[in-house]
Design a protein around this motif. Sequence first.
Motif, PDB file in Angstrom:
ATOM      1  N   ARG E  33      35.932  38.427  34.283  1.00  0.00           N
ATOM      2  CA  ARG E  33      36.296  38.214  35.669  1.00  0.00           C
ATOM      3  C   ARG E  33      35.200  38.496  36.805  1.00  0.00           C
ATOM      4  O   ARG E  33      35.186  39.015  37.664  1.00  0.00           O
ATOM      5  CB  ARG E  33      37.558  39.153  36.118  1.00  0.00           C
ATOM      6  CG  ARG E  33      38.758  38.664  35.495  1.00  0.00           C
ATOM      7  CD  ARG E  33      39.913  39.490  35.463  1.00  0.00           C
ATOM      8  NE  ARG E  33      40.793  38.669  34.772  1.00  0.00           N
ATOM      9  CZ  ARG E  33      42.274  39.144  34.912  1.00  0.00           C
ATOM     10  NH1 ARG E  33      42.512  40.306  35.302  1.00  0.00           N
ATOM     11  NH2 ARG E  33      43.103  38.464  34.020  1.00  0.00           N
ATOM     12  N   THR E  34      33.917  38.142  36.376  1.00  0.00           N
ATOM     13  CA  THR E  34      32.733  38.398  37.085  1.00  0.00           C
ATOM     14  C   THR E  34      32.022  36.902  37.304  1.00  0.00           C
ATOM     15  O   THR E  34      32.257  35.929  36.856  1.00  0.00           O
ATOM     16  CB  THR E  34      31.792  39.404  36.310  1.00  0.00           C
ATOM     17  OG1 THR E  34      31.213  38.507  35.305  1.00  0.00           O
ATOM     18  CG2 THR E  34      32.303  40.727  36.084  1.00  0.00           C
ATOM     19  N   GLY E  35      31.197  37.171  38.186  1.00  0.00           N
ATOM     20  CA  GLY E  35      30.255  35.775  38.426  1.00  0.00           C
ATOM     21  C   GLY E  35      30.773  34.665  39.530  1.00  0.00           C
ATOM     22  O   GLY E  35      30.251  33.764  39.500  1.00  0.00           O
ATOM     23  N   LEU E  36      32.138  34.954  40.065  1.00  0.00           N
ATOM     24  CA  LEU E  36      32.560  33.827  40.950  1.00  0.00           C
ATOM     25  C   LEU E  36      32.241  33.867  42.108  1.00  0.00           C
ATOM     26  O   LEU E  36      32.031  35.204  42.822  1.00  0.00           O
ATOM     27  CB  LEU E  36      34.014  34.104  40.773  1.00  0.00           C
ATOM     28  CG  LEU E  36      34.933  32.880  41.181  1.00  0.00           C
ATOM     29  CD1 LEU E  36      34.965  31.776  40.117  1.00  0.00           C
ATOM     30  CD2 LEU E  36      36.419  33.344  41.382  1.00  0.00           C
ATOM     31  N   MET E  37      31.837  32.765  42.759  1.00  0.00           N
ATOM     32  CA  MET E  37      31.413  32.847  44.227  1.00  0.00           C
ATOM     33  C   MET E  37      32.623  32.803  44.921  1.00  0.00           C
ATOM     34  O   MET E  37      33.806  32.778  44.578  1.00  0.00           O
ATOM     35  CB  MET E  37      30.869  31.524  44.435  1.00  0.00           C
ATOM     36  CG  MET E  37      29.209  31.198  43.809  1.00  0.00           C
ATOM     37  SD  MET E  37      28.416  29.931  44.080  1.00  0.00           S
ATOM     38  CE  MET E  37      26.821  30.376  43.300  1.00  0.00           C
ATOM     39  N   HIS E  38      32.605  33.085  46.411  1.00  0.00           N
ATOM     40  CA  HIS E  38      33.560  33.183  47.151  1.00  0.00           C
ATOM     41  C   HIS E  38      34.353  32.209  47.390  1.00  0.00           C
ATOM     42  O   HIS E  38      33.929  30.937  47.093  1.00  0.00           O
ATOM     43  CB  HIS E  38      33.008  33.801  48.482  1.00  0.00           C
ATOM     44  CG  HIS E  38      32.712  35.246  48.867  1.00  0.00           C
ATOM     45  ND1 HIS E  38      33.345  36.244  47.994  1.00  0.00           N
ATOM     46  CD2 HIS E  38      31.528  35.567  49.380  1.00  0.00           C
ATOM     47  CE1 HIS E  38      32.761  37.184  48.149  1.00  0.00           C
ATOM     48  NE2 HIS E  38      31.579  36.999  49.414  1.00  0.00           N
ATOM     49  N   ALA E  39      35.786  32.234  47.652  1.00  0.00           N
ATOM     50  CA  ALA E  39      36.612  31.027  47.687  1.00  0.00           C
ATOM     51  C   ALA E  39      36.344  30.084  48.756  1.00  0.00           C
ATOM     52  O   ALA E  39      36.704  28.907  48.947  1.00  0.00           O
ATOM     53  CB  ALA E  39      37.988  31.522  47.971  1.00  0.00           C
ATOM     54  N   ASN E  40      35.449  30.281  49.773  1.00  0.00           N
ATOM     55  CA  ASN E  40      34.670  29.212  50.657  1.00  0.00           C
ATOM     56  C   ASN E  40      34.072  28.410  50.153  1.00  0.00           C
ATOM     57  O   ASN E  40      33.259  27.591  50.770  1.00  0.00           O
ATOM     58  CB  ASN E  40      34.431  30.024  51.950  1.00  0.00           C
ATOM     59  CG  ASN E  40      33.156  30.643  51.742  1.00  0.00           C
ATOM     60  OD1 ASN E  40      32.948  31.344  50.819  1.00  0.00           O
ATOM     61  ND2 ASN E  40      32.444  31.132  52.874  1.00  0.00           N
ATOM     62  N   GLY E 169      36.027  25.970  42.155  1.00  0.00           N
ATOM     63  CA  GLY E 169      34.993  26.631  42.729  1.00  0.00           C
ATOM     64  C   GLY E 169      33.828  26.729  41.624  1.00  0.00           C
ATOM     65  O   GLY E 169      33.407  25.825  41.094  1.00  0.00           O
ATOM     66  N   VAL E 170      33.162  27.798  41.911  1.00  0.00           N
ATOM     67  CA  VAL E 170      31.647  27.901  41.296  1.00  0.00           C
ATOM     68  C   VAL E 170      31.713  29.211  40.526  1.00  0.00           C
ATOM     69  O   VAL E 170      32.081  30.259  41.219  1.00  0.00           O
ATOM     70  CB  VAL E 170      30.490  27.725  42.182  1.00  0.00           C
ATOM     71  CG1 VAL E 170      29.197  27.797  41.447  1.00  0.00           C
ATOM     72  CG2 VAL E 170      30.564  26.246  42.769  1.00  0.00           C
ATOM     73  N   CYS E 171      31.356  29.268  39.177  1.00  0.00           N
ATOM     74  CA  CYS E 171      30.926  30.555  38.515  1.00  0.00           C
ATOM     75  C   CYS E 171      29.622  30.364  37.728  1.00  0.00           C
ATOM     76  O   CYS E 171      29.049  29.312  37.661  1.00  0.00           O
ATOM     77  CB  CYS E 171      32.063  30.602  37.517  1.00  0.00           C
ATOM     78  SG  CYS E 171      32.250  32.128  36.585  1.00  0.00           S
ATOM     79  N   VAL E 172      28.833  31.695  37.924  1.00  0.00           N
ATOM     80  CA  VAL E 172      27.642  31.668  37.266  1.00  0.00           C
ATOM     81  C   VAL E 172      27.670  32.667  36.122  1.00  0.00           C
ATOM     82  O   VAL E 172      28.389  33.850  36.015  1.00  0.00           O
ATOM     83  CB  VAL E 172      26.913  32.621  38.501  1.00  0.00           C
ATOM     84  CG1 VAL E 172      25.264  32.763  37.952  1.00  0.00           C
ATOM     85  CG2 VAL E 172      26.944  32.049  39.868  1.00  0.00           C
TER      86      VAL E 172
ATOM     87  N   SER F 134      41.054  29.743  44.302  1.00  0.00           N
ATOM     88  CA  SER F 134      40.407  30.571  43.735  1.00  0.00           C
ATOM     89  C   SER F 134      40.360  30.898  42.155  1.00  0.00           C
ATOM     90  O   SER F 134      41.529  30.965  42.009  1.00  0.00           O
ATOM     91  CB  SER F 134      40.283  32.014  44.575  1.00  0.00           C
ATOM     92  OG  SER F 134      39.480  32.981  43.696  1.00  0.00           O
ATOM     93  N   ALA F 135      39.481  30.898  41.406  1.00  0.00           N
ATOM     94  CA  ALA F 135      39.534  31.028  39.933  1.00  0.00           C
ATOM     95  C   ALA F 135      39.752  32.648  39.738  1.00  0.00           C
ATOM     96  O   ALA F 135      39.977  33.172  38.681  1.00  0.00           O
ATOM     97  CB  ALA F 135      38.451  30.650  39.416  1.00  0.00           C
ATOM     98  N   GLN F 136      39.567  33.127  40.684  1.00  0.00           N
ATOM     99  CA  GLN F 136      39.428  35.096  40.538  1.00  0.00           C
ATOM    100  C   GLN F 136      40.756  35.348  39.807  1.00  0.00           C
ATOM    101  O   GLN F 136      41.754  35.118  40.162  1.00  0.00           O
ATOM    102  CB  GLN F 136      39.472  35.617  41.904  1.00  0.00           C
ATOM    103  CG  GLN F 136      39.439  37.211  41.784  1.00  0.00           C
ATOM    104  CD  GLN F 136      38.006  37.580  41.267  1.00  0.00           C
ATOM    105  OE1 GLN F 136      36.923  36.962  41.423  1.00  0.00           O
ATOM    106  NE2 GLN F 136      37.875  38.508  40.243  1.00  0.00           N
ATOM    107  N   GLY F 137      40.675  35.875  38.591  1.00  0.00           N
ATOM    108  CA  GLY F 137      41.727  36.430  37.841  1.00  0.00           C
ATOM    109  C   GLY F 137      42.522  37.580  38.504  1.00  0.00           C
ATOM    110  O   GLY F 137      41.911  38.486  39.149  1.00  0.00           O
TER     111      GLY F 137
END
Lengths: 223, 223, 223, 223, 223, 223
Positions: E33-40, E169-172, F134-137
């Motif tokens: 659950r890391t690396g996610l960019m903000h929901a905007n 969205g976008v994940c790194v 949001s993909a945030q878990g």
Amino acid sequence: MHVVVQEINRANPDIIKRLGAAGVANVHEAQGRTGLMHANMRPIQQGLSIAGPAVTISAAPGDNWMIHVAIEQLQAGDIMVLAPTAPCDMGYFGDLLATSAKARGCTAIVIDAGVRDTRDLREMGFGTWSTAVSAQGTVKETIGSVNVPIVCAGAAVNPGDIIVADDDGVCVVPLGNEEAVMAAAQARMDAEEGKRARLSSGELGLDIYNMRPRLAEKGLKYV
Amino acid sequence: MHVVVQEINRANPDIIKRLGAAGVANVHEAQGRTGLMHANMRPIQQGLSIAGPAVTISAAPGDNWMIHVAIEQLQAGDIMVLAPTAPCDMGYFGDLLATSAKARGCTAIVIDAGVRDTRDLREMGFGTWSTAVSAQGTVKETIGSVNVPIVCAGAAVNPGDIIVADDDGVCVVPLGNEEAVMAAAQARMDAEEGKRARLSSGELGLDIYNMRPRLAEKGLKYV
Amino acid sequence: MHVVVQEINRANPDIIKRLGAAGVANVHEAQGRTGLMHANMRPIQQGLSIAGPAVTISAAPGDNWMIHVAIEQLQAGDIMVLAPTAPCDMGYFGDLLATSAKARGCTAIVIDAGVRDTRDLREMGFGTWSTAVSAQGTVKETIGSVNVPIVCAGAAVNPGDIIVADDDGVCVVPLGNEEAVMAAAQARMDAEEGKRARLSSGELGLDIYNMRPRLAEKGLKYV
Amino acid sequence: MHVVVQEINRANPDIIKRLGAAGVANVHEAQGRTGLMHANMRPIQQGLSIAGPAVTISAAPGDNWMIHVAIEQLQAGDIMVLAPTAPCDMGYFGDLLATSAKARGCTAIVIDAGVRDTRDLREMGFGTWSTAVSAQGTVKETIGSVNVPIVCAGAAVNPGDIIVADDDGVCVVPLGNEEAVMAAAQARMDAEEGKRARLSSGELGLDIYNMRPRLAEKGLKYV
Amino acid sequence: MHVVVQEINRANPDIIKRLGAAGVANVHEAQGRTGLMHANMRPIQQGLSIAGPAVTISAAPGDNWMIHVAIEQLQAGDIMVLAPTAPCDMGYFGDLLATSAKARGCTAIVIDAGVRDTRDLREMGFGTWSTAVSAQGTVKETIGSVNVPIVCAGAAVNPGDIIVADDDGVCVVPLGNEEAVMAAAQARMDAEEGKRARLSSGELGLDIYNMRPRLAEKGLKYV
Amino acid sequence: MHVVVQEINRANPDIIKRLGAAGVANVHEAQGRTGLMHANMRPIQQGLSIAGPAVTISAAPGDNWMIHVAIEQLQAGDIMVLAPTAPCDMGYFGDLLATSAKARGCTAIVIDAGVRDTRDLREMGFGTWSTAVSAQGTVKETIGSVNVPIVCAGAAVNPGDIIVADDDGVCVVPLGNEEAVMAAAQARMDAEEGKRARLSSGELGLDIYNMRPRLAEKGLKYV
């Protein structure tokens, strides 16, 4: 995957103190306009300027367990810097945690989330910069990490980086750059002193900085 | 296309002073609830009420070059009003520019962007209303204009318009309307004085304004 | 459909006073982390802590007529709580209405909209929590209701519910729960007192709360 | 104080059509990067590009009465541009008003507030740019004005100004400037055509625009 | 201080392709659950899923000069990731730059700022994730850097990190972790497949995951 | 304190179906402009109109455990309505949970938080209205309640209330009011039909609604 790094490097206290006195705007300029946290990172008090080494905290949204863990790692003068792993405005930090941190010589927190007991914090003189004020309680269910690299209010922070904070916001000086940044900040302040006197006497920036030819070249017309 | 208009008209200083004393809420009501800037235009200080003629500044986003240009055009009592040509929260204005503006008798700025050195500005007593506080530095690369019509925080501002600002925000009185607006504001304040006394003694607005019949007609039921 | 409910129940004043002294963070925790208004509900003053029974106001957007109606229903110690029926940041409330409310013994308002005359309100000591500061005038054209259930800044409020407000924000205690909530808040405060002393002496939350085994079980590594 | 201006000037329909074909980005650049509404002014449909003379509407917050008044003033090809006198996201406009406007040859609205019946509007092909989608109903109690200068989403709009709108947003061309702006936009598009071919073949902007020497002079290092 | 790093490491294309197929939610979960960019950070198109190595761009606010510099560094399959050094919603990127990037085999950009020519970008199939859509033009006056560490929409990105982007969205994914993350993502997807079948047949998560005892232990009451 | 209410009342399916066909704007108007959720509650799909009884979910921030609990309570046609106890934009809901809910005949969710797997949800035709993507878990650590009163996106929702949702947003009809509201909505739609025909033929609202005398009385001037 979740760790507490117990040994971190810290910069020389004298340089840290001088960076705090230089202030956020100077330091930010001195390091090439980098390291500034977003403008929504605001102090809950007015008139306080500080600097100190960052003890970083990566915490789950709505979970302040790692602050307890981090407090054990604090040394006198440290500043806690907390970033939740997802945006969250809940109240992670209040007067009890501040009492505990203060007992270890820490007197400030920078947090990309909410704080509460703000009147108590102001009365304690515990320097607090946050992106929200909220009484909303947090849980202690999910672990995170202490003294790992984080992103706080848009700025990358590594453990031991020097945090500079005042009424204008918060700036991060990467550990190792502090001497160079302070030298540049000092040069900037020295130059400003002379300029302030000239400007105060009525001389114009247009003349002090010799801007008129370049403005004309760009096409500015006086009518 | 980019110009500095050097001659602008200004209203009578006595009327300007009276508008400042009347305050934003009164003046805004007195001119038919127009001219108010958005609610995110906030003072960095508390308790200051001012009014003055607008010297307008149209600046590129993140570029504060035109403030230097504008300062040369300032007369005592003027208020700088800056709008970037695209939304921007960077720190266009700080203590050095304030020192320069103050040397020319200007003691306030209204800016739809960020300011910095806010503690210094408060200590200088330099009246500052902005939509952000940010230390983020700006450049001097792109020209803009001074004393042209702008839109600042949702309000149209022409050079010489009277700016009224206090803890409630900022209102713009179009140049030429100031006498009529002040007369209406004075009438409003005079009427309010009597009402304040009656309300303070416990009389109800429902009765003072004779609202009961119209409320009944609209269908309000007391249960 | 639009009504003014003239009789509402109110809690015992002693309990209300004690809830105000306990403060928002304590009360919110004591009732299971419920009842908190959103973090954008902010005080216009600093250092004020209050509690009182809610007189609720449901008003049309940009229309403050119902405040006049509500004032007649106020008893000493009441707090007005206003929610517009659609989001609105206009200035519903200022010094004249505060004067009228004060004449009836009401000394505070909580409003999910804008207020104005903020300097006067501070000087009057009229406690004000709002989601905006705006001089924008409202009309008196559309009726609403007084003392009906409303949703204010994300929190459900029924007439007579106890409002607790301080620098941290605003919390709502449902009428009837006040004794139980106050008991829980008191227990929490008593417990905190002891913890504060231990934390202040340098003892760690990790030890006081016996967190180490559970952290280890969750997989936290010290490196 | 509130007026309906019945006669306004309109630009030549051919130029208007060409501006619509040029699109928002081109037109905005062609007039010196001015006239753009804020980025929160968004279309409810995708793929529609339009242009037309502005019939401006100044309306009270939450009150859509003036749209009925404005519709009588519409001529074929006109675009309604509505700005509330205070920020408001209520649903001023829906399918009935669109039906009425369409009957007069108007096929688009630009509104710094909310719209509703969005599926119907899309099915009707009624071009809609707004800052919100909301079913929240408005009243008809307070008058405003038609065909007066307004500020809409941060842009000043005078009656008859040419509105250009597409998926990128909305741009305003002041009436009288349309020939010059269109000429500049055409020159820009012609130049872009050649550049697009060269870029498409793999040639670099660095070379086409001869950027390398200036980058080096600014201090850019390749490592 | 401003540099263009010309050599960066890139992950194996097969793994990158598999990460793109796994999608943002899976990958984000798979790496804790890391690396996610903000929901905007939102796509301008619908239904596109991609992955590729990051070519990072640090640019001054309102200045897109560095995109030209970055394009020369692109290899087939790369994704440009741009972060301004201060928040900015101006339109940095449009169809001409996309044409140039596409000529080098790059088919996507992730940008913590605005884009324009969105219809053209959709028609070109150029994958675009941005925090704003705006036609607002940028300048070419201030240099930045290419292929240095940046913070984009709240996520730290190093050159060569794998960017995964879709409708969510976008994940790194940090370079070097891609094998482990993909293995975890695959395991997660395999497990989900079985669960999806069971859930689809009407079996409950409460039973599949054996949640009932723990819910009871936490105190959940069925009434 | 945390409960799952297993028996709730539901309205007659025929009325529910008719409310869905009437749509959000009609229903909201028909019940006196009440019950609308905030404008940031948006659909992830386009063109879908639904209605159904609410199964309410009160969940801790960043914790989706209660969705599993709620699914067991679902009956065919139900709509899940989730409100976190503090603002949160994390991704509570995705394709697996949708699969499970669908197996019980539920085909929609309204959530004052984030959702993920949005492409899958669209392909499944699972109606989704949320305040974020949001993909945030999320975690499963803290219990909440099912079928208790909640506040969702500013609207009070009780279990069994009828949710109406379409491209314009979401409206709540209190259980028990559905017959009266539908009757009023039908009357409104019938009246609109006639008006639509007259407006479409070019007749003006000014005349149909006889607005001219009242506009004149209010002081509107035609110039």
